[in-house]
Write a protein that holds these residues in place. Structure first.
Motif, PDB file in Angstrom:
ATOM      1  N   ARG A 229      -0.874   4.496  -9.755  1.00  0.00           N
ATOM      2  CA  ARG A 229      -0.947   5.070  -8.752  1.00  0.00           C
ATOM      3  C   ARG A 229      -0.687   6.323  -9.446  1.00  0.00           C
ATOM      4  O   ARG A 229      -1.244   7.143  -8.600  1.00  0.00           O
ATOM      5  CB  ARG A 229       0.171   4.328  -7.883  1.00  0.00           C
TER       6      ARG A 229
ATOM      7  N   GLN B 237      -2.636   9.589  -8.251  1.00  0.00           N
ATOM      8  CA  GLN B 237      -2.063  11.420  -7.497  1.00  0.00           C
ATOM      9  C   GLN B 237      -2.351  12.622  -8.376  1.00  0.00           C
ATOM     10  O   GLN B 237      -2.751  13.010  -7.582  1.00  0.00           O
ATOM     11  CB  GLN B 237      -0.848  11.103  -7.571  1.00  0.00           C
TER      12      GLN B 237
ATOM     13  N   ASP C 260       1.359  -1.218  -0.169  1.00  0.00           N
ATOM     14  CA  ASP C 260       0.110   0.019  -0.039  1.00  0.00           C
ATOM     15  C   ASP C 260       0.776   1.071   0.050  1.00  0.00           C
ATOM     16  O   ASP C 260       1.878   1.510   0.275  1.00  0.00           O
ATOM     17  CB  ASP C 260      -0.702  -0.029   1.106  1.00  0.00           C
ATOM     18  N   GLU C 261      -0.217   2.366  -0.202  1.00  0.00           N
ATOM     19  CA  GLU C 261       0.608   3.679  -0.445  1.00  0.00           C
ATOM     20  C   GLU C 261       0.821   3.925   1.205  1.00  0.00           C
ATOM     21  O   GLU C 261       2.533   4.296   1.069  1.00  0.00           O
ATOM     22  CB  GLU C 261      -0.468   4.686  -1.279  1.00  0.00           C
ATOM     23  N   ASP C 262       0.598   3.358   1.714  1.00  0.00           N
ATOM     24  CA  ASP C 262       0.852   3.976   3.888  1.00  0.00           C
ATOM     25  C   ASP C 262       2.189   2.681   4.305  1.00  0.00           C
ATOM     26  O   ASP C 262       2.371   2.730   5.294  1.00  0.00           O
ATOM     27  CB  ASP C 262      -0.260   4.173   4.306  1.00  0.00           C
ATOM     28  N   GLY C 263       2.437   1.782   3.421  1.00  0.00           N
ATOM     29  CA  GLY C 263       3.628   1.396   3.697  1.00  0.00           C
ATOM     30  C   GLY C 263       3.238  -0.740   4.228  1.00  0.00           C
ATOM     31  O   GLY C 263       3.945  -0.872   4.355  1.00  0.00           O
ATOM     32  N   GLY C 264       1.985  -0.864   3.878  1.00  0.00           N
ATOM     33  CA  GLY C 264       1.398  -1.505   4.861  1.00  0.00           C
ATOM     34  C   GLY C 264       0.605  -2.677   3.512  1.00  0.00           C
ATOM     35  O   GLY C 264       1.410  -2.335   2.231  1.00  0.00           O
TER      36      GLY C 264
ATOM     37  N   ARG D 275      -1.000  -6.298   1.804  1.00  0.00           N
ATOM     38  CA  ARG D 275      -2.154  -6.383   1.361  1.00  0.00           C
ATOM     39  C   ARG D 275      -2.664  -7.429   0.913  1.00  0.00           C
ATOM     40  O   ARG D 275      -1.881  -7.811  -0.459  1.00  0.00           O
ATOM     41  CB  ARG D 275      -3.151  -5.306   0.724  1.00  0.00           C
TER      42      ARG D 275
END
Length: 864
Positions: free
Chosen positions: A599, A603, A470-474, A476
């Protein structure tokens, strides 16, 4: 607003005085038969219905053309405006103009030759004079869609260079050519000259035409063969004498072409044909014949020879007996024989391997039917080469252009051999194609990325998991697949439980951190289970799935890991080979790039749309006027940013409404729009001027402040006079707003002739127009994104809009705008759309509830 108007580009092009003078110099010398032959040659070589050579000064002049002249395409010698010409677009381009489908190409779709249906496919190259100026264009075109090959572009570029050379030569020798042409016309007017040579008496009799041709007065001609020989060029005299003597000796035909030298030193070409006649003894008694001037034909042949000689492709001509009649230098090189060896020789004798081959089949078919042919064929030793051949018939026989494509064919054959070598290799290629197509078939790339698992199984594993960073570093786990349909639910459960149970030192997290692939060659179940929390559901599910080998690969894009692929094998022997590992990496890289592009796209879209929406402030809501606005961004980020609306009050209490469209899209266009909108606001507010004066002031400000853009706009000012409301407006090249009367009828707020766009000429005159609107009227202004579609004529879309507005006339103003958007731009659309509408409510009584609360700045005088 995808490109500058053709009129503006043409005006700038015609404004170059030095270039125009250079072009005019060549126009005066462009009546050159070689140009017609060159145009015909271009059409034949490229298999196009039509071709032309155009010179571009302050107008377009067609110097040579071939093919049917359809409606909308001017003929030779007919000047046409630069703004209506595809050749102008070619001349102002950096290189060749390649148009597969003109109706779908924004650079040329609005030009008359395209809209008339005459031109659908077009290929043109600029003609650049010796002084460096672009003076015209050489082009081929036709009424059908066509894909142009790279060889087509190379061929027409070579011909264009020859055309410029020919034009320059003609210009340099125009005075001398005029003298020569006058002399030629004088000779031609006399017709063919005849001669009669009495071999017994030696008397040579010429008619008046022949005397004039050879520069003799009747009294000066000695009536002898010596008088004839005295005019024949010394280098040709022996050859002509031999031809005459052979005719006499055989009592047969005589034919010769030779040069003569006139008294003033001018050299001319003459072609003579005759026949020896026998006396009673069977011996030649006299020679009768005729002669005519062939200088012009010789010069034309020389020009064409220069053109053919300058071509980068090989070219030769065959007469009707399939003997070589012309060969250019490239053909000598490719065929490995000199002109002396080839000219006059039979192609079947000089190249015996061609007999019975595709070469003979096609050459004879073209000669018999006249239908051109393009084919590829191999010629064995001594050439040992593959050739791409184009053959077409001409009045004298057959013309052939050919290229050595041996290297391409070798590469193609090698590729075919590689494909045929193994079915696995072919399947690997198909896998990459399928993945690429899947990832590019939808804007929801996360969904396509999740489907990646379905492509990888069973091609590269028995089952797999696809993970997204993910963009927040997680992380999935997005997708999963098992080759055994009965076990897919089990893999799905493992997908849902795995990440929560994995330790930070696991293979998956290690690959995420390092960007390096890893794997387990055997005993994968035990190795992976040790990294899952004891007693967890994930560990139990993994043990039931029981993989024996495992690979974890990073999915990378632009130097960072954006995803992970976990591949599992039921047998250790089925683990990935080095070749399969490269394939999996290639698939992952393609998926990663598509994911990262999506992505970046998202953005960019959010930034552009956010900037656009932050600029478009809420409109004022004066007491008697309801204003409603809508802005819908394009489905693609690159199309957001150019459209705007505005509604504000001036210090004198007048309501000003604006709709506009800045050329270009994306963040730069949004920024330019902000400048233009702010300038217009400031000028209108501070001056209280009429719409036309506001637009003129805006034009001047844009030039003075170097706002490098162009825009369309409609500025309207509502002025209340007693019970009547006047709308005063001015239109700078924008689409006309629509007026909906209380009875539901719809008309255009038409200002007559269209006025110039903003940002082109600050001195352009602008006009105000006034209309009286009754209470209950609605005015709808819109940008071109609402109605323009590539595959539908603009008139049809405007008619549809009027019909929709009429159908929704009884709705509230807000519902009217929503209904228009729903019916005209459903789903994804290519361009952003701005709408502005206002409705005049009755002055008496309170403001209607449907209009919402009044909203005006404090401190302004009452609205009027």
């Amino acid at each position: 607003m995808d490109r500058p108007p053709p009129a503006a580009a043409a005006a700038a092009f015609a404004g170059d005085a030095d270039r125009v003078q250079s072009a005019r110099r060549l126009v005066t010398a462009s009546s050159n038969p070689a140009l017609d032959r060159l145009a015909e040659l271009a059409a034949r070589l490229l298999g196009a219905p039509a071709a032309q050579v155009s010179l571009l000064s302050d107008v377009q002049t067609i110097s040579a053309a071939v093919g049917s002249a359809a409606e909308g395409v001017a003929g030779p010698g007919q000047p046409t405006p630069l703004a209506d010409s595809l050749c102008t677009v070619t001349a102002t381009s950096a290189g060749p103009l390649v148009v597969t489908d003109a109706l779908a190409d924004a650079r040329v779709s609005g030009l008359p030759p395209v809209t008339s249906g005459a031109v659908r496919a077009y290929l043109g190259v600029p003609l650049r004079g010796q002084d460096g100026h672009v003076v015209g264009a050489l082009c081929v075109f036709g009424p059908d869609v066509r894909e142009w090959a790279g060889s087509d572009v190379s061929l027409i570029t070579a011909l264009a260079s020859s055309a410029v050379t020919e034009l320059e030569l003609s210009a340099l020798s125009v005075d001398l050519e005029a003298v020569r042409v006058r002399h030629q016309l004088a000779v031609s007017a006399g017709g063919v000259g005849t001669f009669d040579w009495d071999l017994g008496t030696g008397s040579l009799t010429w008619d008046e035409n022949l005397l004039q041709m050879f520069g003799y007065a009747a009294d000066d001609f000695g009536r002898t063969i010596e008088a004839f020989n005295g005019r024949v060029h010394p280098d040709d005299r022996a050859r002509v004498t031999r031809a005459l003597q052979e005719s006499i000796d055989t009592v047969g035909p005589y034919e010769a072409e030779y040069r003569i030298v006139l008294p003033d030193g001018t050299t001319r070409w003459v072609r003579a044909k005759g026949q020896s006649l026998a006396d009673e003894s069977g011996r030649a008694a006299r020679v009768l014949g005729a002669a005519y001037d062939t200088t012009a034909a010789r010069d034309e042949d020389a020009r064409i020879a220069r053109v053919l000689e300058s071509m980068s492709s090989a070219f030769f001509s065959l007469d009707r007996e399939f003997r070589f009649s012309h060969v250019n230098g490239e053909a000598e090189r490719v065929l490995g024989r000199s002109r002396a060896d080839l000219l006059g020789g039979s192609v079947w004798e000089l190249f015996p391997e061609a007999v019975g081959s595709e070469f003979e089949t096609h050459y004879r078919a073209v000669a018999e039917t006249g239908v051109p042919a393009t084919f590829e064929a191999f010629y064995p030793a001594p050439l040992n080469a593959w050739f791409e051949v184009r053959a077409w018939s001409d009045p004298d026989g057959l013309s052939v252009s050919f290229l050595d494509v041996t290297e391409r064919m070798r590469a193609q054959r090698a590729l075919e051999a590689a494909h045929a070598a193994t079915a696995d290799a072919a399947e690997r290629l198909r896998l990459i194609v399928r993945v690429s197509e899947d990832l590019s078939s939808t804007l929801d790339v996360e969904e396509a990325y999740a489907r990646l698992a379905q492509h990888l199984v069973p091609a590269l594993g028995d089952w797999c998991l696809v993970t997204l960073v993910d963009e927040d570093g997680g992380l999935r786990d997005l997708g999963c697949q098992h080759a055994d349909a009965a076990r897919r639910d089990l893999v799905e459960q493992y997908r849902e439980a795995r990440l929560q149970a994995l330790e930070s030192s696991s293979y998956l997290f290690r690959v995420w951190r390092t960007g390096q692939p890893t794997g387990v060659a055997a005993g994968a179940t035990e190795s992976i289970a040790a990294q899952l929390a004891p007693g967890s559901t994930a560990r139990e599910l993994l043990e039931r799935l029981a993989p024996q080998a495992f690979e974890c690969l990073p999915v990378r894009a632009r130097g960072r890991t954006v995803g992970l692929i976990s591949l599992f094998h039921d047998r250790a022997a089925d683990r990935l080979s080095a070749e399969d590992l490269l394939l999996a990496t290639e698939v992952g890289d393609r998926a990663g790039l598509a994911l990262d592009n999506a992505r970046l796209y998202s953005q960019q879209h959010r930034v552009a749309e956010g900037l656009q929406r932050s600029i478009l402030t809420p409109p004022v809501q004066p007491d008697h006027v309801q204003v409603a606005v809508r802005y819908r961004p394009a489905a693609r980020a690159a199309r957001v940013g150019g459209d705007w609306y505005d509604a504000f009050l001036t210090p004198d209490g007048a309501t000003v409404l604006v709709i506009g469209d800045v050329m270009g899209h994306d963040i730069d266009a949004a920024a330019a729009m902000s400048q233009v909108r702010s300038l217009l606001r400031g000028i209108a507010y501070s001056t209280g001027a009429s719409p036309a004066r506001v637009l003129s002031g805006l034009d001047a400000a844009m030039e003075g402040l170097d706002v490098g853009t162009t825009a369309t706009a409609v500025v309207a000012r509502l002025e209340l006079s007693g019970e009547r409301t006047h709308v005063r407006w001015s239109n700078a090249g924008h689409l006309d707003p629509l007026v909906v009367s209380p009875d539901g009828s719809v008309r255009s707020l038409d200002s007559g002739a269209s006025e110039l766009l903003l940002g082109i000429d600050p001195t352009a005159a602008r006009s105000d127009h006034v209309a009286v609107l009754e209470r209950g009227c609605t005015v709808l202004a819109f940008t071109d994104g609402l109605i323009e579609r590539r595959d539908i004529p603009l008139e049809e879309r405007i008619a549809l809009l009027r019909s929709v507005v009429a159908d929704l006339a009884g709705q509230s103003l807000e519902d009217l705008l929503d209904g228009v958007l729903e019916r005209l731009v459903p789903g994804e659309h290519e361009d952003d759309v701005a709408l502005l509408a206002f409705r005049l409510h009755p002055l008496e009584g309170d403001r209607p509830a449907e209009a919402g609360p009044e909203r005006v700045p404090r401190g302004l005088p009452p609205v009027r």
